[in-house]
Design a protein around this motif. Structure first.
Motif, PDB file in Angstrom:
ATOM      1  N   ARG A 199       0.833  -1.200   0.000  1.00  8.00           N
ATOM      2  CA  ARG A 199       0.000   0.000   0.000  1.00  8.00           C
ATOM      3  C   ARG A 199       0.872   1.256   0.000  1.00  8.00           C
ATOM      4  O   ARG A 199       0.648   2.195  -0.783  1.00  8.00           O
ATOM      5  CB  ARG A 199      -0.913  -0.008   1.226  1.00  8.00           C
ATOM      6  CG  ARG A 199      -1.718   1.281   1.418  1.00  8.00           C
ATOM      7  CD  ARG A 199      -2.619   1.163   2.636  1.00  8.00           C
ATOM      8  NE  ARG A 199      -1.878   1.207   3.880  1.00  8.00           N
ATOM      9  CZ  ARG A 199      -1.667   2.299   4.601  1.00  8.00           C
ATOM     10  NH1 ARG A 199      -2.134   3.462   4.182  1.00  8.00           N
ATOM     11  NH2 ARG A 199      -0.997   2.252   5.733  1.00  8.00           N
ATOM     12  N   ARG A 268       1.105   0.989 -10.245  1.00  9.99           N
ATOM     13  CA  ARG A 268       0.016   0.143 -10.746  1.00  9.99           C
ATOM     14  C   ARG A 268       0.219  -1.315 -10.333  1.00  9.99           C
ATOM     15  O   ARG A 268      -0.714  -2.007  -9.918  1.00  9.99           O
ATOM     16  CB  ARG A 268      -0.049   0.273 -12.268  1.00  9.99           C
ATOM     17  CG  ARG A 268      -1.251  -0.384 -12.906  1.00  9.99           C
ATOM     18  CD  ARG A 268      -1.197  -0.295 -14.413  1.00  9.99           C
ATOM     19  NE  ARG A 268      -1.092   1.078 -14.875  1.00  9.99           N
ATOM     20  CZ  ARG A 268      -0.094   1.536 -15.610  1.00  9.99           C
ATOM     21  NH1 ARG A 268       0.901   0.730 -15.953  1.00  9.99           N
ATOM     22  NH2 ARG A 268      -0.085   2.776 -16.015  1.00  9.99           N
ATOM     23  N   HIS A 271      -0.383  -1.717  -6.539  1.00 13.99           N
ATOM     24  CA  HIS A 271      -1.816  -1.675  -6.244  1.00 13.99           C
ATOM     25  C   HIS A 271      -2.475  -3.014  -6.559  1.00 13.99           C
ATOM     26  O   HIS A 271      -3.334  -3.502  -5.806  1.00 13.99           O
ATOM     27  CB  HIS A 271      -2.475  -0.560  -7.053  1.00 13.99           C
ATOM     28  CG  HIS A 271      -3.926  -0.373  -6.740  1.00 13.99           C
ATOM     29  ND1 HIS A 271      -4.865  -0.057  -7.694  1.00 13.99           N
ATOM     30  CD2 HIS A 271      -4.618  -0.490  -5.573  1.00 13.99           C
ATOM     31  CE1 HIS A 271      -6.050   0.030  -7.136  1.00 13.99           C
ATOM     32  NE2 HIS A 271      -5.930  -0.225  -5.855  1.00 13.99           N
ATOM     33  N   GLN A 275      -4.528  -5.515  -3.895  1.00 16.84           N
ATOM     34  CA  GLN A 275      -5.843  -6.104  -4.134  1.00 16.84           C
ATOM     35  C   GLN A 275      -5.795  -7.624  -4.051  1.00 16.84           C
ATOM     36  O   GLN A 275      -6.716  -8.257  -3.524  1.00 16.84           O
ATOM     37  CB  GLN A 275      -6.359  -5.655  -5.505  1.00 16.84           C
ATOM     38  CG  GLN A 275      -6.662  -4.161  -5.579  1.00 16.84           C
ATOM     39  CD  GLN A 275      -7.055  -3.726  -6.971  1.00 16.84           C
ATOM     40  OE1 GLN A 275      -6.420  -4.077  -7.960  1.00 16.84           O
ATOM     41  NE2 GLN A 275      -8.124  -2.958  -7.059  1.00 16.84           N
ATOM     42  N   MET A 296     -10.059   0.071   1.446  1.00 15.32           N
ATOM     43  CA  MET A 296      -9.095   0.341   0.388  1.00 15.32           C
ATOM     44  C   MET A 296      -9.775   0.877  -0.868  1.00 15.32           C
ATOM     45  O   MET A 296      -9.225   1.734  -1.568  1.00 15.32           O
ATOM     46  CB  MET A 296      -8.299  -0.927   0.057  1.00 15.32           C
ATOM     47  CG  MET A 296      -7.349  -1.347   1.151  1.00 15.32           C
ATOM     48  SD  MET A 296      -6.042  -0.105   1.409  1.00 15.32           S
ATOM     49  CE  MET A 296      -5.106  -0.892   2.709  1.00 15.32           C
ATOM     50  N   HIS A 297     -10.972   0.380  -1.140  1.00 18.96           N
ATOM     51  CA  HIS A 297     -11.690   0.872  -2.312  1.00 18.96           C
ATOM     52  C   HIS A 297     -12.052   2.345  -2.152  1.00 18.96           C
ATOM     53  O   HIS A 297     -11.982   3.125  -3.109  1.00 18.96           O
ATOM     54  CB  HIS A 297     -12.952   0.036  -2.539  1.00 18.96           C
ATOM     55  CG  HIS A 297     -13.751   0.475  -3.729  1.00 18.96           C
ATOM     56  ND1 HIS A 297     -13.330   0.277  -5.026  1.00 18.96           N
ATOM     57  CD2 HIS A 297     -14.943   1.143  -3.823  1.00 18.96           C
ATOM     58  CE1 HIS A 297     -14.216   0.776  -5.861  1.00 18.96           C
ATOM     59  NE2 HIS A 297     -15.197   1.304  -5.164  1.00 18.96           N
ATOM     60  N   ARG A 298     -12.401   2.741  -0.938  1.00 18.40           N
ATOM     61  CA  ARG A 298     -12.806   4.123  -0.689  1.00 18.40           C
ATOM     62  C   ARG A 298     -11.616   5.055  -0.506  1.00 18.40           C
ATOM     63  O   ARG A 298     -11.690   6.231  -0.867  1.00 18.40           O
ATOM     64  CB  ARG A 298     -13.689   4.193   0.559  1.00 18.40           C
ATOM     65  CG  ARG A 298     -15.061   3.557   0.390  1.00 18.40           C
ATOM     66  CD  ARG A 298     -15.815   3.558   1.709  1.00 18.40           C
ATOM     67  NE  ARG A 298     -15.976   4.909   2.235  1.00 18.40           N
ATOM     68  CZ  ARG A 298     -16.979   5.727   1.924  1.00 18.40           C
ATOM     69  NH1 ARG A 298     -17.908   5.328   1.081  1.00 18.40           N
ATOM     70  NH2 ARG A 298     -17.054   6.932   2.463  1.00 18.40           N
ATOM     71  N   SER A 301      -8.115   3.500  -3.663  1.00 21.87           N
ATOM     72  CA  SER A 301      -8.440   3.506  -5.096  1.00 21.87           C
ATOM     73  C   SER A 301      -8.475   4.914  -5.689  1.00 21.87           C
ATOM     74  O   SER A 301      -8.000   5.115  -6.811  1.00 21.87           O
ATOM     75  CB  SER A 301      -9.775   2.786  -5.337  1.00 21.87           C
ATOM     76  OG  SER A 301      -9.642   1.419  -5.038  1.00 21.87           O
ATOM     77  N   MET A 304      -4.948   5.915  -6.431  1.00 25.51           N
ATOM     78  CA  MET A 304      -4.434   5.175  -7.590  1.00 25.51           C
ATOM     79  C   MET A 304      -5.082   5.670  -8.882  1.00 25.51           C
ATOM     80  O   MET A 304      -4.443   5.710  -9.941  1.00 25.51           O
ATOM     81  CB  MET A 304      -4.698   3.682  -7.411  1.00 25.51           C
ATOM     82  CG  MET A 304      -3.946   3.053  -6.243  1.00 25.51           C
ATOM     83  SD  MET A 304      -2.131   3.167  -6.422  1.00 25.51           S
ATOM     84  CE  MET A 304      -1.770   4.613  -5.409  1.00 25.51           C
ATOM     85  N   ALA A 305      -6.364   6.064  -8.786  1.00 21.38           N
ATOM     86  CA  ALA A 305      -7.029   6.614  -9.970  1.00 21.38           C
ATOM     87  C   ALA A 305      -6.391   7.933 -10.392  1.00 21.38           C
ATOM     88  O   ALA A 305      -6.285   8.231 -11.587  1.00 21.38           O
ATOM     89  CB  ALA A 305      -8.519   6.814  -9.678  1.00 21.38           C
ATOM     90  N   GLU A 308      -3.230   6.988 -12.199  1.00 20.68           N
ATOM     91  CA  GLU A 308      -3.570   6.427 -13.511  1.00 20.68           C
ATOM     92  C   GLU A 308      -4.048   7.515 -14.456  1.00 20.68           C
ATOM     93  O   GLU A 308      -3.721   7.515 -15.650  1.00 20.68           O
ATOM     94  CB  GLU A 308      -4.640   5.350 -13.343  1.00 20.68           C
ATOM     95  CG  GLU A 308      -4.937   4.545 -14.586  1.00 20.68           C
ATOM     96  CD  GLU A 308      -3.774   3.660 -14.998  1.00 20.68           C
ATOM     97  OE1 GLU A 308      -3.697   3.322 -16.200  1.00 20.68           O
ATOM     98  OE2 GLU A 308      -2.949   3.311 -14.120  1.00 20.68           O
TER      99      GLU A 308
END
Length: 425
Positions: A199, A268, A271, A275, A296-298, A301, A304-305, A308
């Motif tokens: 992470r 990437r 990450h 997951q 982690m999604h909230r 992510s 990471m978005a 990206e």
């Protein structure tokens, strides 16, 4: 008797042993573990440091080219792992304890040795395995009143954590053992430490992405201005100047891409590992708590978005620059072809004028040469008359005029034909 086989590939053993590298620990609960992930480490210095501790406590030392080592050092167990960008140290102390986070596994590690570890701490985590159940209020106290996330994991344990750095510089994770085997306990510890480490490694790209975002946006505006100039036929910008601006922009974008590609692509990959490790926990929901996957999604992510998004914008910008460069080069080539066409027309017109001038000069040359020939004939006739011959100089000159003109005209035409057709063999 074993069958005789062809020669073995020199890397066969290395590749076969790779899937057995860095195995998880196996231990009984209760237990406490402390995990460190360090950046900027020198591999030789790490091996020397681990070897020094093993010698001090009478344990086998790592091999000269080792990238991982596990040893039972009496009061604690040590696991050292060297990765591509970082190194990990996990200290495990099995046995009962009074309070989960009052003290840690590092309390039995020599302090002078610990302070000399090479590198800088990126991730630090205390993981505690216990068997008793705690109330929600007691859990809040253990984690300093922070909001928690957790779940049932591996079908035989419950996890609580807050993914925060506490006053001692470590994160905290509490695992309640509801029937874990020794191997399951080791796998849970490995997954929790890897989630924390990966992470943090994934998030290393976030400051870089935030730094790049304004520059990428500014480059996008500059490119829009260039393409607007290309789209406006009435724009007075010089194509060469536009091409220079576009080339400078392309060079700077390539510099940014080269400087950031490694970090963003590594982010990437890390990450994806986070997951995968969360999926390996096999979470089931606990009442009142969000799972690690939801947390982690909230929280992870979106970061990471962002990384990206910056990378995709940079790639899109490079592609747009390439297309604009193609358009500009096409326009420059068309303009150059038009100039060449006009130049050829001008050269053709000039050649035609030169031909007309040449023909005029040739006509004048015929007259001049004929005049001199007739003069020579006249002089010859006067000489013959003076010699007593019955020759009239005027009549001889009159007769010589058409003959001289004809001869000169024929000679000039033949000369032009010879020069135009080249030498005849």
């Amino acid at each position: 008797m074993s069958p005789r086989l062809p020669p073995e590939h020199p890397q066969r053993r290395l590749l076969a042993d790779e899937i057995h590298a860095r195995p998880h620990e196996s231990f009984s609960t209760p237990a406490r573990a402390s995990h460190l992930a360090l950046l900027g480490c020198d591999p030789d210095a790490e091996r020397r440091q681990v070897a020094e501790l093993c010698i001090r406590l009478g344990a086998p030392t790592p091999a000269g080219d080792a990238v991982h080592h596990a040893a039972d050092l009496g009061p604690f167990r040590l696991r050292w792992e060297r990765h591509t960008e970082f190194s990990c140290y996990t200290f495990l102390v099995p046995g009962p304890f009074a309070e989960p986070f009052q003290g840690s596994a590092l309390d039995v590690v020599p302090g002078d040795w610990l302070a000399c570890l090479p590198g800088e701490v990126l991730a630090a985590l205390h993981v505690v395995f216990e068997t008793g159940e705690r109330s929600p209020e007691n859990l809040q106290v253990l984690f300093g009143g922070h909001s928690l996330c957790g779940s049932r994991i591996a079908g035989a344990a419950a996890l609580a954590t807050d993914f925060r750095i506490h006053t001692d510089g470590f994160g905290r994770a509490l695992v309640r053992d509801d029937g874990l085997t020794r191997g399951q306990a080791g796998r849970v510890l490995q997954r929790l430490t890897e989630i924390e480490t990966y992470r943090m490694m994934a998030l290393r790209a976030l400051p870089l992405a935030r730094e790049l975002a304004p520059t990428v946006a500014e480059h996008g505006r500059l490119l829009t201005g260039i393409t607007d100039s290309l789209a406006d036929p009435k724009d007075g910008n010089d194509d060469r100047a536009l091409l220079d601006r576009l080339n400078r922009l392309a060079a700077d974008c390539e510099r940014l891409a080269s400087a950031s590609a490694g970090r963003l692509s590594a982010s990437r990959a890390y990450h994806a590992l986070v997951q995968a490790r969360i999926a390996d926990l096999r979470e089931d929901r606990l009442p009142g708590l969000q799972t690690v996957a939801e947390f982690m999604h909230r929280r992870l992510s979106p970061a990471m978005a962002t990384c990206e998004s910056v990378w995709q914008r940079l790639e899109s910008l490079s592609a747009r620059i390439d297309r604009a460069g193609d358009l500009l080069r096409t326009r420059v080539n068309i303009a150059l072809e038009e100039k060449n066409r006009d130049l050829l027309k001008s050269m053709d017109k000039r050649a035609h004028l030169q031909l007309r001038l040449q023909e005029t000069v040739e006509g004048l040359s015929v007259v001049a040469i004929s005049y001199y020939l007739v003069g020579l004939v006249g002089y010859a006739a006067k000489g013959l008359k003076s010699a007593g011959l019955p020759v009239d100089p005027d009549i001889a000159a009159l007769v010589a005029v058409p003959v001289a003109v004809g001869m000169v005209w024929t000679g000039v035409k033949r000369l032009r034909r010879v020069l135009g057709d080249g030498p005849r063999r």
